[in-house]
Motif scaffolding. Structure first.
Motif, short mmCIF file in Angstrom:
data_model
loop_
_atom_site.label_atom_id
_atom_site.label_comp_id
_atom_site.label_asym_id
_atom_site.label_seq_id
_atom_site.Cartn_x
_atom_site.Cartn_y
_atom_site.Cartn_z
N THR A 277 0.84 -1.20 0.00
CA THR A 277 0.00 0.00 0.00
C THR A 277 0.87 1.24 0.00
N SER A 278 0.54 2.19 -0.88
CA SER A 278 1.30 3.43 -0.99
C SER A 278 0.37 4.62 -1.05
N ASN A 279 0.84 5.72 -0.49
CA ASN A 279 0.11 6.98 -0.54
C ASN A 279 0.81 7.92 -1.53
N LEU A 280 0.05 8.44 -2.46
CA LEU A 280 0.58 9.35 -3.47
C LEU A 280 -0.10 10.70 -3.33
N SER A 281 0.52 11.69 -3.89
CA SER A 281 -0.15 13.00 -3.95
C SER A 281 0.38 13.75 -5.17
N GLN A 282 -0.45 14.65 -5.69
CA GLN A 282 -0.04 15.51 -6.79
C GLN A 282 -0.71 16.87 -6.61
N CYS B 58 3.85 14.13 -13.57
CA CYS B 58 4.52 14.58 -12.35
C CYS B 58 5.77 15.39 -12.68
N GLY B 59 6.37 15.10 -13.83
CA GLY B 59 7.59 15.81 -14.19
C GLY B 59 8.75 15.36 -13.32
N GLY B 60 9.68 16.27 -13.06
CA GLY B 60 10.83 15.95 -12.24
C GLY B 60 11.97 15.38 -13.06
N ASP B 61 13.03 14.95 -12.36
CA ASP B 61 14.22 14.47 -13.05
C ASP B 61 14.22 12.96 -13.23
N GLY B 62 13.12 12.29 -12.89
CA GLY B 62 13.02 10.85 -13.12
C GLY B 62 13.71 9.99 -12.09
N THR B 63 14.08 10.58 -10.95
CA THR B 63 14.75 9.80 -9.91
C THR B 63 13.88 9.70 -8.67
N VAL B 64 13.91 8.53 -8.04
CA VAL B 64 13.17 8.30 -6.79
C VAL B 64 14.07 7.49 -5.85
N ASP B 65 14.25 7.99 -4.65
CA ASP B 65 15.06 7.29 -3.65
C ASP B 65 14.24 6.16 -3.01
N ALA B 66 14.93 5.09 -2.65
CA ALA B 66 14.29 3.95 -2.00
C ALA B 66 15.25 3.31 -1.02
N VAL B 67 14.69 2.58 -0.06
CA VAL B 67 15.47 1.81 0.91
C VAL B 67 15.10 0.35 0.75
N PHE B 68 16.12 -0.51 0.66
CA PHE B 68 15.89 -1.95 0.57
C PHE B 68 16.34 -2.60 1.88
N PHE C 65 11.00 -2.92 -0.26
CA PHE C 65 11.47 -1.60 -0.64
C PHE C 65 10.57 -0.57 0.03
N GLN C 66 11.17 0.49 0.53
CA GLN C 66 10.42 1.56 1.18
C GLN C 66 10.68 2.86 0.43
N PHE C 67 9.60 3.54 0.07
CA PHE C 67 9.69 4.80 -0.65
C PHE C 67 9.17 5.94 0.22
N ASN C 68 9.85 7.05 0.19
CA ASN C 68 9.38 8.27 0.84
C ASN C 68 10.10 9.43 0.18
N ASP C 69 9.60 9.83 -1.00
CA ASP C 69 10.32 10.79 -1.82
C ASP C 69 9.34 11.54 -2.70
N THR D 187 5.48 1.13 1.27
CA THR D 187 6.39 -0.01 1.34
C THR D 187 5.81 -1.15 0.52
N VAL D 188 6.67 -1.76 -0.31
CA VAL D 188 6.25 -2.92 -1.10
C VAL D 188 7.09 -4.12 -0.71
N TYR D 189 6.42 -5.27 -0.51
CA TYR D 189 7.06 -6.51 -0.08
C TYR D 189 7.05 -7.52 -1.22
N VAL D 190 8.10 -8.34 -1.30
CA VAL D 190 8.14 -9.37 -2.33
C VAL D 190 7.01 -10.37 -2.07
N VAL D 191 6.37 -10.83 -3.12
CA VAL D 191 5.15 -11.63 -3.02
C VAL D 191 5.45 -13.10 -3.27
N ASP D 192 4.94 -13.98 -2.38
CA ASP D 192 4.95 -15.44 -2.54
C ASP D 192 6.36 -16.05 -2.61
N GLU D 193 7.36 -15.31 -2.31
CA GLU D 193 8.73 -15.83 -2.27
C GLU D 193 9.58 -14.80 -1.54
#
Length: 217
Positions: free
Chosen positions: A75-80, A167-177, A192-196, A206-212
């Motif tokens: 589940t992720s929360n987005l905004s624009q 969304c535009g921007g420079d096409g980069t998104v930071d993440a934590v594994f 992977f955890q996103f907050n950027d 946060t997204v978790y690997v599925v079924d493995e």
């Protein structure tokens, strides 16, 4: 004489001494048991270290109980423009490899954002593109922890998001594994955890690997 012997046997001080000796014996057993338990726990902890061993400043191996490509969901929360698009299901599929240079490469080859129970009705309007998204993590940033439980920072490039507009921007998104556990296990899947932010959009989730599971260290 027999009466004297009986009195000695039943003397309160003698009974008290016997009780004290029994109490001391029980305490001795408890102490020995506690030491033994601590030793077992210590040995189990030592055995929990990675095999092959995790060496800092180098990517040693990738372990999995499944096969690539790997799918991560969460589940992720987005905004624009400050408009929230919350509770969306973010799905990313890709692979992770150790390059000949010794660096770790994470490649996302596809992804989607969809509505789920309780989510914003705008989730379905969000589209992802620009694949593959690639994050390269140098060997110097590999985990130092013996069980490889450290957070690993990475930056995905090539990211393109369209919501209420581009969304535009420079096409980069930071993440934590994070490997999320000292062994490959479906009960503790990597994530992977996103907050950027990317342009005029933000992502938090946060997204978790599925079924493995797949661990890199």
């Amino acid at each position: 004489m027999e009466e004297v012997k009986n009195r000695c046997r039943n003397h309160p001080n003698k009974r008290k001494n016997e009780e004290t000796l029994m109490s001391m014996e029980m305490m001795k057993k408890v102490t020995i048991g506690a030491v033994g338990a601590a030793f077992i726990l210590s040995a189990a902890s030592a055995q929990a270290a990675r095999s092959p061993a995790n060496n800092p400043n180098v990517w040693d191996t990738i372990q999995t109980n499944g096969t690539a490509p790997f799918t991560f969901e969460g589940t992720s929360n987005l905004s624009q423009y400050g408009i929230p698009v919350n509770g969306c299901l973010l799905t990313l599929t890709g692979d992770v490899t150790i390059l000949g240079s010794g660096d770790l490469e994470v490649e996302v080859t596809s992804g989607s954002v969809t509505a789920q129970s309780g989510s914003s009705s705008l989730c379905g309007s969000v589209t992802l593109s620009g694949f593959p998204w690639v994050a390269t993590v140098p060997a110097s940033d590999s985990q130092a922890d013996a069980d490889a439980l450290d957070d690993v920072q990475g930056t995905f490039t090539g990211v393109s998001v369209y919501g209420l507009g581009s969304c535009g921007g420079d096409g980069t998104v930071d993440a934590v594994f994070n490997n999320n556990g000292a062994t490959v296990s479906n009960s503790n899947p990597s994530y992977f955890q996103f907050n950027d932010s990317i342009g005029n959009c933000t992502i938090d989730g946060t997204v978790y690997v599925v079924d493995e599971d797949v661990d890199a260290y």
